[in-house]
Design an enzyme around this catalytic site. Structure first.
Site, PDB file in Angstrom:
ATOM      1  N   GLN A  76      -4.637   0.617   0.795  1.00  0.00           N
ATOM      2  CA  GLN A  76      -5.154   1.727   1.260  1.00  0.00           C
ATOM      3  C   GLN A  76      -4.042   2.841   1.555  1.00  0.00           C
ATOM      4  O   GLN A  76      -2.860   2.557   1.145  1.00  0.00           O
ATOM      5  CB  GLN A  76      -6.063   1.120   2.404  1.00  0.00           C
ATOM      6  CG  GLN A  76      -7.604   0.681   2.391  1.00  0.00           C
ATOM      7  CD  GLN A  76      -8.128   1.757   1.858  1.00  0.00           C
ATOM      8  OE1 GLN A  76      -8.637   3.221   1.697  1.00  0.00           O
ATOM      9  NE2 GLN A  76      -9.521   1.898   1.014  1.00  0.00           N
ATOM     10  N   SER A  77      -4.454   2.977   2.402  1.00  0.00           N
ATOM     11  CA  SER A  77      -3.188   3.770   3.212  1.00  0.00           C
ATOM     12  C   SER A  77      -1.963   3.257   3.384  1.00  0.00           C
ATOM     13  O   SER A  77      -1.069   4.469   3.570  1.00  0.00           O
ATOM     14  CB  SER A  77      -3.876   5.497   4.381  1.00  0.00           C
ATOM     15  OG  SER A  77      -4.735   5.833   3.881  1.00  0.00           O
ATOM     16  N   VAL A  78      -1.552   1.841   3.485  1.00  0.00           N
ATOM     17  CA  VAL A  78      -0.164   1.672   3.355  1.00  0.00           C
ATOM     18  C   VAL A  78       0.918   2.951   2.507  1.00  0.00           C
ATOM     19  O   VAL A  78       2.164   3.422   2.555  1.00  0.00           O
ATOM     20  CB  VAL A  78      -0.056   0.111   3.646  1.00  0.00           C
ATOM     21  CG1 VAL A  78       1.511  -0.143   3.477  1.00  0.00           C
ATOM     22  CG2 VAL A  78      -0.071  -0.489   4.913  1.00  0.00           C
ATOM     23  N   LYS A  80       1.173   5.597   1.369  1.00  0.00           N
ATOM     24  CA  LYS A  80       1.205   7.126   2.057  1.00  0.00           C
ATOM     25  C   LYS A  80       3.254   6.526   2.305  1.00  0.00           C
ATOM     26  O   LYS A  80       3.919   8.203   2.545  1.00  0.00           O
ATOM     27  CB  LYS A  80       0.223   7.945   2.762  1.00  0.00           C
ATOM     28  CG  LYS A  80      -1.234   8.127   1.762  1.00  0.00           C
ATOM     29  CD  LYS A  80      -1.867   8.598   3.057  1.00  0.00           C
ATOM     30  CE  LYS A  80      -3.725   8.705   2.115  1.00  0.00           C
ATOM     31  NZ  LYS A  80      -4.617   8.503   3.248  1.00  0.00           N
TER      32      LYS A  80
END
Length: 338
Positions: A76-78, A80
């Site tokens: 998921q947003s890790v 980024k």
């Protein structure tokens, strides 16, 4: 560069044999491996049927410990955080400037969470610095997708990581692709940019189709990382192998200033600790949360520094229970580092 434990042990052995120059041993205590294994195993049992993955590295000595360290977890947003590093590498190379302005078009918008999409079309122009801060600090999906497109797409991010010998971390899709795919929705369209519109579209997908999509997502190697891969990224970021000193400082400052994930790792570390981190969270559907993650670099009050990566996939706990799992891992880590 840090001296690995293996090198340190060889140096100590040579010194004991009377050859070679004396080496300075690590100034920080060794990890309490037995305690870490016992405590984290107990936390993992509480998390079932969710699967827990944990990685820990002493950034002074290089000593590591992991639990399910080789298992792939949806980021998921890790992702980024590596994306932010790849963007800043382009800045370091002179191919991009932080004050460059990017003008958004409707087709650039991505699913929630995205304050930038919410503000469109009233605001269309953003600097690279603003997009970087939004993506890595606020976890804005539109900011992440726009920056990723600017530097060549998901494949370019993964290729950059591979070139830097950051293994077991892969970025394959834009958020506008991944988020609908992971829940069985049709391709994203700008009309879904608000949370209300996106949820209405999601609720039109039959429950069985959503369950099937989540199951596929949880077994898909795309857009995943292992705990040891996340540690490798954090170690190289901290050690200056990925970015210039100025870019490294900027990225870590954004990751420190973020207000996301206050009840995860940050809640479990002791007073006086500072955490530069990136969270990742999948949307809960029909009682299952495919991903609740947090990775970062913690600096304890006495100056000791550690890389920590925690991934929880397929959890059926409520929001407070999921957050507590990650906070309890941070507490176990605090005891395990001495």
């Amino acid at each position: 560069m840090r001296i690995s434990l293996a090198v340190a042990f060889v140096a100590l052995a040579l010194s004991a044999c009377g050859s070679g120059s004396p080496q300075t041993a690590s100034e920080t205590p060794q990890l309490n491996l037995a305690q870490l294994s016992t405590e984290v195993s107990a936390i993992a049992e509480r998390a079932r049927p969710g699967v827990l993955g944990v990685g820990l590295m002493n950034l002074e000595s290089g000593e590591t410990w992991d639990f399910n360290g080789e298992r792939r977890f949806p980021m998921q947003s890790v992702f980024k955080a590596p994306l932010g590093a790849a963007v800043l590498a382009e800045v370091d190379a002179g191919r991009l400037k932080l004050d460059d302005t990017i003008t958004l078009a409707e087709e650039d918008l991505s699913p929630p969470l995205s304050p930038i999409a919410d503000a469109y079309p009233a605001r269309r122009d953003y600097t690279v610095r603003e997009l970087l801060t939004a993506a890595t600090g606020v976890s804005d999906n539109t900011a992440a997708d726009v920056l990723m497109k600017k530097i060549g797409g998901p494949g370019a991010v993964t290729a950059w990581l591979v070139g830097k010998k950051v293994e077991e971390v892969r970025v394959d899709r834009y958020e506008r692709q991944l988020q609908p795919d992971s829940i069985g929705m049709a391709s994203f369209r700008p009309a879904w940019k608000s949370s209300q519109a996106y949820m209405a579209a999601l609720n039109n997908v039959p429950p069985e189709a959503r369950r099937k999509a989540v199951a596929i997502y949880l077994s898909d190697p795309q857009d995943t990382a292992t705990p040891r891969g996340a540690l490798n990224f954090l170690d190289k970021l901290d050690d200056g192998e990925l970015l210039s000193p100025a870019s490294r400082k900027l990225l870590l400052q954004i990751m420190t200033d973020t207000t996301t994930g206050q009840d995860r790792l940050k809640a479990g570390f002791p007073a006086g600790a500072s955490l530069a981190h990136k969270t990742g969270t999948a949307r809960t559907d029909q009682g299952v949360t495919p991903a609740v993650n947090d990775i970062g670099i913690v600096t304890l009050a006495d100056g000791r520094r550690y890389a920590v990566a925690v991934f929880l996939s397929g959890s059926t706990l409520d929001a407070a229970g999921r957050e507590k799992i990650l906070a309890d891992v941070a507490r176990a880590v605090t005891r395990g580092v001495g």
